[in-house]
Design a protein around this motif. Structure first.
Motif, PDB file in Angstrom:
ATOM      1  N   TYR A 239      -1.263  20.893 -42.576  1.00  0.00           N
ATOM      2  CA  TYR A 239      -0.627  21.464 -41.394  1.00  0.00           C
ATOM      3  C   TYR A 239      -1.579  21.396 -40.211  1.00  0.00           C
ATOM      4  N   GLY A 241      -0.304  22.170 -36.619  1.00  0.00           N
ATOM      5  CA  GLY A 241       0.092  22.964 -35.464  1.00  0.00           C
ATOM      6  C   GLY A 241       0.331  22.070 -34.271  1.00  0.00           C
ATOM      7  N   LYS A 242       0.535  22.694 -33.120  1.00  0.00           N
ATOM      8  CA  LYS A 242       0.913  21.920 -31.950  1.00  0.00           C
ATOM      9  C   LYS A 242      -0.113  20.864 -31.597  1.00  0.00           C
ATOM     10  N   SER A 243      -1.377  21.279 -31.492  1.00  0.00           N
ATOM     11  CA  SER A 243      -2.372  20.317 -31.024  1.00  0.00           C
ATOM     12  C   SER A 243      -3.607  20.320 -31.903  1.00  0.00           C
ATOM     13  N   SER A 246      -4.880  24.600 -35.379  1.00  0.00           N
ATOM     14  CA  SER A 246      -4.474  25.637 -36.329  1.00  0.00           C
ATOM     15  C   SER A 246      -5.622  26.000 -37.255  1.00  0.00           C
TER      16      SER A 246
END
Lengths: 409, 409
Positions: A239, A241-243, A246
């Motif tokens: 994972y 996350g957006k950029s 995370s």
DNA sequence: CTTGTTTTTTAAAAATATCAAAAAGAAGGG
DNA sequence: CCCTTCTTTTTGATATTTTTAAAAAACAAG
């Protein structure tokens, strides 16, 4: 021969069948990478293709040297199936795990074996072009010394601390000097495609693909060092996350203290449950008269650093063990929060502090019972990293392999 | 006609081409569901098929009534492409959002429009077979009153609080009387396939598929009610965790208080940042002499409940607004932790407390700046739910649609 | 009305699946 | 120990599906 690994541009120009063929072959190879040598019947079911088609694809892949016949499987009553699997020496992947004062570099083959590894190569990480050049040279030296021909190295994975977006190839905390993604910059220098990744995420992937993780699909990996990082595998996928920022579990505000964290905020998990906190507490205790193997004179505390404390604990230093337990207890509070949110199958303790094994694991476990919903935490196992300080470098190698076999487009 | 929606068993018995054809058709329909009416060229690229193949599939789907010709698109210079899309009236999905004292029931068509909805149907949720029967009767009554023929309802989605594993169909907190999964039990009663889902997750999906979420792929949805629940969309997919118990954000241990939470632990986020905490604080303040629209006599506090406080805030009651801001501020601490971990693009505030809009959103926002890494929180937007109290029931409908079009197998 | 551009249709070519036959062992009996 | 029978995998020929590439159709602009 290296026809499988293509740039995104070339995919659009490709004809439908050419694309399809490569897609199918990659899926086959990815299946082998995940499941090991397999019979045609399994491949057929997994890929939803007919047996003759799989046979044809395998023959082509064997022609291209990527796949090898691994002989007969145990029979289930009738004719035993033939096993096919990756040809170890057909493709290699290089991983570079960059730390503050040293790097690990390793080469793995297509079967995930470590072919060559040099650990603790001295290096000073600084956010300067010189430091970047020095890193590229180290990589160049490593490649030069290898038996493996350069063109068989399909990719280089580089782990960096801080904010890294491996999808775009940008690193923001280090080496962000150009408009170009860092992966391209380094890739151009060394002439091999490069993937950059956050260190904790790479470690998480290492444990997931070749470490303590068995069949679990939702795994949290704690990178316990001076700071606390986290890599997450959710539904079997890393994972981001957006950029790619995370996993900053170390900066969850879970304490009500006034200790100012490196990040500038107060109350972060890191302020009371990290290697940094351990060292600080250790020093304070020694100043207040506690005795330890590590220092005789409470005036001279230079010898106290994280590695020293970990070693002391391993030689049964009471103070070290006691404080590590305290850290574990506090960390448990943070992990309890994460378990309540993620309901993972497994939490893996990694990073340098993981070397203390049960000294940190057991207090952590009892804190978990105290802080997390019992129904949820009963679902969750807590294990110590199997790869230890090789998690990062192996993760880097395996992540490059994974990206090269991915069919996400 | 209803040939697309099959049980898992029948897939294995199916021949390869039959499977492939259904798979391809489902992918087409799923593409329409996500992107709306589209041209053959787009479909071709997205599904990696040839134009004649897509044409043939579309013709079959139009024959089967699932797809309709939506006329010409604007030309880009040459011949304008034909648009194809879902035929709204070819399939319907029923959603049931079960609360403690009432249920919402709605029917959506294939184009995600609400065809029929009844809200606030009185019902008492109890963990008894009678309560389950009553629920099934309500569903039956709703279906009976519809214009839509029963066989066009492709599935029923039911939201329950507590621990729900929608993959297996088991609900553990409510109605767990049989060895069979609850989804089968209800499905047998009403004669339509059933999907059960956790309420917060269904709400999250509702906002994701038809609410405030636009292009974001990593979204946290906060269900702020008496308790705090969370649904997560990660990489565009609803996240479940090991056994569907994820998202228990309300029980993250982030406070150092001695308030005992419903879950039995101390220091949970819910103890200081939930509807429950809001009501308690409100009562305490009134007892201590604070004035409010809600009660004149501080001896009679029965009128104080969550809905009343929310309404009071909407009529500018100062005490209500003040306390809601306090709750928001504290909730901000929990959400800050989540943002540090998830690096989401968007956090959606939902549940009954979301009706207070900026009264809760703004204090929360300022708390986020205080507690989360600025780099991370700069990535994250904070919005209030668009669907409001329909998020759950719409989410239930859309989730069933999604599952029926899924090709995960 | 013609030309240019893009989409759709069509028919031939290529790829793939199906089904039947052959091959490769395993198990059991002579 | 070898042969037969049984089971499962693999191969090959045929039928089907899918793609390719070329032609036709639909519309815009000049």
């Amino acid at each position: 021969m290296n026809k499988l690994f293509l740039t995104k541009q070339s995919i659009d120009q490709m004809s439908g069948v050419a694309y399809k063929s490569i897609h199918q072959k990659k899926r086959l190879l990815a299946y082998f990478a995940e499941h090991g040598p397999s019979a045609i019947g399994d491949l057929r079911r997994a890929l939803h293709l007919s047996v003759p088609k799989v046979t044809a694809l395998l023959n082509e892949l064997m022609e291209e040297q990527f796949v090898r016949d691994y002989g007969k499987d145990n029979s289930t009553g009738g004719r035993p199936p033939n096993l096919y699997g990756l040809a170890a020496e057909s493709a290699y992947f290089l991983g570079v795990d960059v730390h503050r004062t040293f790097v690990h570099i390793a080469l793995t083959d297509f079967q995930k074996n470590i072919v060559s590894i040099t650990e603790q190569v001295p290096y000073t990480l600084a956010n300067t072009p010189e430091s970047l050049n020095a890193l590229c040279e180290l990589i160049g030296d490593f490649i030069a010394q290898l038996q493996t021909p350069r063109e068989k190295i399909m990719g280089v994975g580089i782990n960096l601390t801080g904010r890294v977006n491996s999808a775009t190839g940008f690193s923001y905390s280090f080496f962000h000097f150009q408009d170009q993604p860092l992966s391209h910059v380094i890739g151009d220098k060394i002439g091999i495609p490069v993937v950059v990744e956050n260190d904790s995420r790479a470690m998480a992937y290492g444990e997931f693909a070749a470490g303590v993780v068995e069949r679990e699909r939702n795994v949290l990996f704690l990178n316990m060092d001076y700071g606390i990082g986290m890599g997450m595998v959710l539904d079997g996928q890393l994972y981001y996350g957006k950029s790619g920022y995370s996993g900053e579990a170390g900066h969850m505000p879970v304490f009500d203290n006034n200790i100012i964290c490196q990040c500038g905020k107060k109350g972060c998990l890191e302020t009371e449950a990290s290697g940094w906190a351990l060292v600080e507490r250790f020093k304070t205790r020694v100043r207040n008269g506690a005795t330890t193997q590590l220092v005789q004179n409470p005036e001279h505390l230079e010898a106290i650093n994280l590695e020293a404390i970990i070693q002391a604990a391993q030689s049964d230093d009471v103070l070290a063990i006691e404080l590590i337990a305290e850290i574990g207890e506090r960390l448990g509070r943070g992990i309890a929060a994460l378990i309540n949110v993620f309901n993972p199958e497994l939490v893996v303790l990694g990073g340098s502090l993981a070397a203390t094994g049960d000294y940190i694991r057991l207090p952590l476990l009892s804190a978990l019972n105290k802080y997390s919903l019992s129904l949820v935490s009963n679902d969750t196992e807590l294990k110590v990293s199997r790869l230890g300080n090789r998690a990062g470098v192996l993760g880097a190698c395996l992540l490059v392999q994974h990206k090269f076999l991915s069919t996400a487009d």
